[in-house]
Design an enzyme around this catalytic site. Sequence first.
Site, PDB file in Angstrom:
ATOM      1  N   PHE A 242       6.792  -4.531  -0.455  1.00 56.20           N
ATOM      2  CA  PHE A 242       7.716  -4.314   0.170  1.00 56.20           C
ATOM      3  C   PHE A 242       7.632  -2.991   0.774  1.00 56.20           C
ATOM      4  O   PHE A 242       8.305  -1.857  -0.351  1.00 56.20           O
ATOM      5  CB  PHE A 242       8.801  -4.325  -1.469  1.00 56.20           C
ATOM      6  CG  PHE A 242       8.407  -5.718  -2.176  1.00 56.20           C
ATOM      7  CD1 PHE A 242       9.622  -6.483  -2.086  1.00 56.20           C
ATOM      8  CD2 PHE A 242       8.320  -5.619  -3.042  1.00 56.20           C
ATOM      9  CE1 PHE A 242      10.299  -7.711  -1.862  1.00 56.20           C
ATOM     10  CE2 PHE A 242       7.966  -7.183  -3.464  1.00 56.20           C
ATOM     11  CZ  PHE A 242       8.792  -7.878  -2.952  1.00 56.20           C
ATOM     12  N   ASP A 264       6.868  -6.123   4.638  1.00 54.21           N
ATOM     13  CA  ASP A 264       8.499  -5.502   4.602  1.00 54.21           C
ATOM     14  C   ASP A 264       9.525  -6.553   4.908  1.00 54.21           C
ATOM     15  O   ASP A 264       8.157  -6.776   6.584  1.00 54.21           O
ATOM     16  CB  ASP A 264       8.669  -3.999   4.575  1.00 54.21           C
ATOM     17  CG  ASP A 264      10.507  -3.572   3.919  1.00 54.21           C
ATOM     18  OD1 ASP A 264      10.019  -3.320   3.320  1.00 54.21           O
ATOM     19  OD2 ASP A 264      11.408  -4.432   4.059  1.00 54.21           O
ATOM     20  N   ASP A 313       6.352  -3.290  -5.263  1.00 52.36           N
ATOM     21  CA  ASP A 313       7.420  -2.361  -5.225  1.00 52.36           C
ATOM     22  C   ASP A 313       8.629  -2.845  -4.713  1.00 52.36           C
ATOM     23  O   ASP A 313       9.441  -1.809  -4.182  1.00 52.36           O
ATOM     24  CB  ASP A 313       6.771  -0.858  -4.799  1.00 52.36           C
ATOM     25  CG  ASP A 313       7.681  -0.037  -4.929  1.00 52.36           C
ATOM     26  OD1 ASP A 313       9.115   0.203  -6.140  1.00 52.36           O
ATOM     27  OD2 ASP A 313       7.905   0.687  -4.530  1.00 52.36           O
ATOM     28  N   CYS A 353      13.200  -0.961 -10.889  1.00 48.25           N
ATOM     29  CA  CYS A 353      13.360   0.221 -10.713  1.00 48.25           C
ATOM     30  C   CYS A 353      15.358  -0.138 -11.125  1.00 48.25           C
ATOM     31  O   CYS A 353      15.987   0.844 -10.608  1.00 48.25           O
ATOM     32  CB  CYS A 353      13.347   0.759  -9.292  1.00 48.25           C
ATOM     33  SG  CYS A 353      14.170  -0.428  -7.929  1.00 48.25           S
TER      34      CYS A 353
END
Length: 409
Positions: A242, A264, A313, A353
């Site tokens: 990512f 990604d 991430d 997140c």
Amino acid sequence: MKQERSFPKACVTPKAEAAIKRGHPWVYADEITSFEEDAVDNGALVDVMSSKGRYLGTGFLSKNSKIRIRILASNANETFGEAFWRRRVRYSLDMRKTVMQEDYSNCRLIFGEADGIPGLTVDRYSDILSTEVLSYGTEQVKGYIYKALVDCLADDGVKVRGIYERNEAKIRELEGLPIEKGWYKADFVGIPDSTEVKICENGINYFVDVENGQKTGFFLDQKYNRQAVARLAKGMKVLDCFTHTGSFAMNAAIGGAAHVTAVDVSQTAVDMAAKNARDNGLSDRMDFVCADVFDLLPKLTEERADYNFIILDPPAFTKSRKTTDNAKRGYKEINYRAMKMLPRGGYLATCSCSHFMPNELFRKMLLEAARDAGVSLRLIEERRAAPDHPVAMAIPETDYLKFYLLQII
């Protein structure tokens, strides 16, 4: 002469009163017991009162949102004019200058409720500001706020070239606001020719596209977590999943990694990451792959891929409590796969997140993934977002980023 103020009054439940007294600024629709809402305009200022008629605070009304009132302040004499917003902006900027110091040129300037400006995000990329507004009331006064930002930054020696609005989040529709993006037009700020700006973070140059990049263009919250990765990366073979614009990957390369593979699902992101690597002279130690991480990790495990440092991430897998269980499964899958792939003594950097994935649940997920992978974990570091994303202690929603550096043992 004292300016008079007279705002409509909304009475709330004892539960809401207790939350407000603890410092939480949100009043939900079902917590209002008495209020003539039909007679009040959407986005208007409302005084919040206890069941016994005691003043608790004043905030924006949002008729279409479950968060019906967002409290701004608890000063019964405040009039909430242009001077109020200028003070809020100056306080926010002064804090960033103090905690970010040399990194003040690229940082989050306003972080919504944590800065007392509901639903507003403002990120600074050199002389460009990229913003997002998620509150109906804040949308009505954003002109005051933007003007204060331009003026206060000018006082700091910074001439703002433009303000780009990234008002694309679906939550705006719940506030009765349109989905849109583009340069903000006003006589106090210009409109640049390009939406791309070059920044420097941790000694690495990045091209940031405020129009097409994720969120406001770049993820500033991981600034110092990327430094933590760089400190461990020397001599490592690194897989950065990512990668977005390649920030963790390039920090690993700068830290002395033997080789870094950046992955990604977005070809646009991969192209930008490769462009950033070329600009920093790192292409000889990096390669870039466009792939879905959920598909790639099992494939690499089958191939016995040789990595001793993996970085995870991902984007927020959940944006509501209803989907937390699904998100946990997603986090567990990628962490399990990474733990299976890594050798004993290898390192894992892993993040979430989403504030709907609380730290306790994230840690539990990591332990379950380790158990299923047949490994044990040693905690090297546990970190949060950079200090330009401050946590308001009474508002748990502002404490969203979890970052763990682990060793597989």
